[in-house]
Scaffold this active site. Structure first.
Site, PDB file in Angstrom:
ATOM      1  N   GLN A  99      25.440 -22.473 -51.090  1.00 60.27           N
ATOM      2  CA  GLN A  99      25.047 -23.683 -50.362  1.00 60.27           C
ATOM      3  C   GLN A  99      23.544 -23.679 -50.127  1.00 60.27           C
ATOM      4  O   GLN A  99      22.990 -24.657 -49.638  1.00 60.27           O
ATOM      5  CB  GLN A  99      25.758 -23.731 -49.004  1.00 60.27           C
ATOM      6  CG  GLN A  99      27.264 -23.758 -49.083  1.00 60.27           C
ATOM      7  CD  GLN A  99      27.889 -23.496 -47.721  1.00 60.27           C
ATOM      8  OE1 GLN A  99      28.107 -24.413 -46.934  1.00 60.27           O
ATOM      9  NE2 GLN A  99      28.171 -22.239 -47.427  1.00 60.27           N
ATOM     10  N   VAL A 101      19.537 -23.734 -50.762  1.00 59.32           N
ATOM     11  CA  VAL A 101      18.644 -24.433 -51.682  1.00 59.32           C
ATOM     12  C   VAL A 101      17.434 -23.575 -52.052  1.00 59.32           C
ATOM     13  O   VAL A 101      16.574 -24.008 -52.811  1.00 59.32           O
ATOM     14  CB  VAL A 101      18.217 -25.812 -51.107  1.00 59.32           C
ATOM     15  CG1 VAL A 101      19.410 -26.737 -51.015  1.00 59.32           C
ATOM     16  CG2 VAL A 101      17.557 -25.679 -49.737  1.00 59.32           C
ATOM     17  N   ASP A 102      17.384 -22.344 -51.522  1.00 58.20           N
ATOM     18  CA  ASP A 102      16.329 -21.414 -51.939  1.00 58.20           C
ATOM     19  C   ASP A 102      16.670 -20.847 -53.327  1.00 58.20           C
ATOM     20  O   ASP A 102      17.711 -21.164 -53.896  1.00 58.20           O
ATOM     21  CB  ASP A 102      16.161 -20.279 -50.901  1.00 58.20           C
ATOM     22  CG  ASP A 102      17.416 -19.424 -50.758  1.00 58.20           C
ATOM     23  OD1 ASP A 102      17.922 -18.903 -51.777  1.00 58.20           O
ATOM     24  OD2 ASP A 102      17.908 -19.264 -49.621  1.00 58.20           O
ATOM     25  N   HIS A 117      24.488 -27.430 -53.124  1.00 56.39           N
ATOM     26  CA  HIS A 117      23.690 -28.324 -52.264  1.00 56.39           C
ATOM     27  C   HIS A 117      22.307 -28.590 -52.853  1.00 56.39           C
ATOM     28  O   HIS A 117      21.400 -29.001 -52.130  1.00 56.39           O
ATOM     29  CB  HIS A 117      23.560 -27.736 -50.851  1.00 56.39           C
ATOM     30  CG  HIS A 117      24.846 -27.778 -50.068  1.00 56.39           C
ATOM     31  ND1 HIS A 117      25.021 -27.167 -48.845  1.00 56.39           N
ATOM     32  CD2 HIS A 117      26.038 -28.369 -50.340  1.00 56.39           C
ATOM     33  CE1 HIS A 117      26.243 -27.370 -48.402  1.00 56.39           C
ATOM     34  NE2 HIS A 117      26.898 -28.091 -49.295  1.00 56.39           N
ATOM     35  N   CYS A 144       7.393 -40.826 -60.755  1.00 58.45           N
ATOM     36  CA  CYS A 144       8.440 -40.170 -61.549  1.00 58.45           C
ATOM     37  C   CYS A 144       7.999 -40.127 -63.010  1.00 58.45           C
ATOM     38  O   CYS A 144       7.629 -41.148 -63.579  1.00 58.45           O
ATOM     39  CB  CYS A 144       9.754 -40.933 -61.419  1.00 58.45           C
ATOM     40  SG  CYS A 144      11.015 -40.353 -62.570  1.00 58.45           S
ATOM     41  N   THR A 185      28.085 -17.641 -44.111  1.00 56.26           N
ATOM     42  CA  THR A 185      28.212 -19.069 -43.831  1.00 56.26           C
ATOM     43  C   THR A 185      29.102 -19.261 -42.605  1.00 56.26           C
ATOM     44  O   THR A 185      30.096 -18.546 -42.442  1.00 56.26           O
ATOM     45  CB  THR A 185      28.730 -19.861 -45.057  1.00 56.26           C
ATOM     46  OG1 THR A 185      28.928 -21.222 -44.695  1.00 56.26           O
ATOM     47  CG2 THR A 185      30.003 -19.289 -45.636  1.00 56.26           C
ATOM     48  N   LEU A 212      27.860 -12.019 -40.255  1.00 56.18           N
ATOM     49  CA  LEU A 212      27.369 -11.340 -39.058  1.00 56.18           C
ATOM     50  C   LEU A 212      28.439 -11.324 -37.969  1.00 56.18           C
ATOM     51  O   LEU A 212      28.578 -10.351 -37.229  1.00 56.18           O
ATOM     52  CB  LEU A 212      26.115 -12.077 -38.559  1.00 56.18           C
ATOM     53  CG  LEU A 212      25.267 -11.375 -37.525  1.00 56.18           C
ATOM     54  CD1 LEU A 212      24.777 -10.022 -38.043  1.00 56.18           C
ATOM     55  CD2 LEU A 212      24.066 -12.252 -37.163  1.00 56.18           C
ATOM     56  N   GLU A 213      29.184 -12.413 -37.887  1.00 52.95           N
ATOM     57  CA  GLU A 213      30.222 -12.541 -36.855  1.00 52.95           C
ATOM     58  C   GLU A 213      31.331 -13.418 -37.430  1.00 52.95           C
ATOM     59  O   GLU A 213      31.113 -14.093 -38.433  1.00 52.95           O
ATOM     60  CB  GLU A 213      29.622 -13.205 -35.608  1.00 52.95           C
ATOM     61  CG  GLU A 213      29.073 -14.579 -35.943  1.00 52.95           C
ATOM     62  CD  GLU A 213      28.087 -15.118 -34.909  1.00 52.95           C
ATOM     63  OE1 GLU A 213      27.708 -14.389 -34.011  1.00 52.95           O
ATOM     64  OE2 GLU A 213      27.733 -16.297 -35.064  1.00 52.95           O
TER      65      GLU A 213
END
Ligand code: APR
Length: 243
Positions: A99, A101-102, A117, A144, A185, A212-213
């Site tokens: 998900q 975008v990096d 994404h 463009c 996520t 993480l949790e």
């Protein structure tokens, strides 16, 4: 780490990743207390309506995030690298659906990758749908190169209310997979948040959460391991590879 269920060597693996996997590379998550959505309202910067209403503001938000993600000295971390290593060494298909975008997964070496994404590193024209690589700032004055018109270029990212990319291919992979792993996520955004239920419904894949949790959908996973991505993902991958 608790016991890891090892799939067969020919198991097909689908891995979903979210902002948590890039947090230790220096990018903010969205819904943690210091996350992006604690500082900016989604409806001001991440919807098609926001772009229609105030394109300069939306561009400023994404220019800031693109600069951080692509042009500062941020690097893929041990979790991204462990997933690339898994793809290289696993006998059957490993598909990473992110998900994010990096560009950390591809920079770490993952090649079988879907950016559901979209990507910071691309612009898309609202008029002709032409997609081009993009690194620097984007503005309402950019022209463009596909249709020659100014004012239509937008970040090639999926906003709230828009359809994520390559959903057909993702659904097929989920239906066929033997192992589904969700990493970093929070399980708040659909359709990605629904993947674990889909895998369970189709009755094939073992489901694992690494986060993480516990996420919103934590109870739906058959197996879970909690901790920082740079610690638990390499350990989990090492267990799969039998190292
Ligand atoms: N290691 C592992 N997990 C972490 C770490 C870390 N170092 N840091 C944070 N996390 C976990 C958090 O506990 C949280 O459950 O990562 C999760 C991040 O959740 P979100 O911020 O909601 O990000 P994500 O789930 O990727 O968001 C989905 O929402 O706004 C949209 O389009 C955006 O793709 C994004 C989507």
């Amino acid at each position: 780490m608790n016991r890891v269920t090892k799939p067969e060597p020919n198991a097909r693996i689908v891995i979903l990743t979210g902002a948590g996997i890039s947090q230790e590379s220096g990018l903010e998550t969205f819904r943690d207390p210091d996350g992006i959505w604690a500082k900016v309202r989604i409806e001001d910067v991440a919807t098609p309506e926001a772009f229609l209403r105030d394109p300069e503001r939306v561009h400023a938000f994404y220019n800031m995030r693109r600069k951080r993600a692509l042009t500062l000295n941020l690097e893929p971390n041990a979790a991204h690298k462990a997933l690339a290593n898994l793809e290289a060494r696993w006998d059957a298909e490993v598909l990473v659906v992110t998900q994010n975008v990096d560009s950390f997964h591809e920079r770490a070496g993952t090649t079988n990758l879907i950016h559901m994404h979209g990507r910071h590193a691309e612009a898309r024209c609202n008029y002709c749908s032409h997609v081009v690589p993009w690194v620097g700032d984007m503005s309402v004055h950019d022209v463009c190169e596909g249709c020659g018109r100014p004012g239509g270029l937008r970040p090639n990212v999926v906003w709230f209310g828009e359809m994520p990319l390559e959903m057909e291919r993702i659904q097929e992979a989920l239906a066929m997979c033997d192992l589904f792993v969700s990493i970093g996520t929070s399980g708040n955004v659909y359709p990605a948040a629904g993947f674990v239920a889909l895998v369970r419904k189709l009755g094939r894949g073992h489901t694992v959460e690494l986060n993480l949790e516990p996420s919103t959908g934590a109870s739906l996973f058959a197996e879970s391991h909690y901790g920082r991505a740079t610690e638990i993902v390499p350990r989990y991958v090492a267990a799969l590879l039998g190292a």
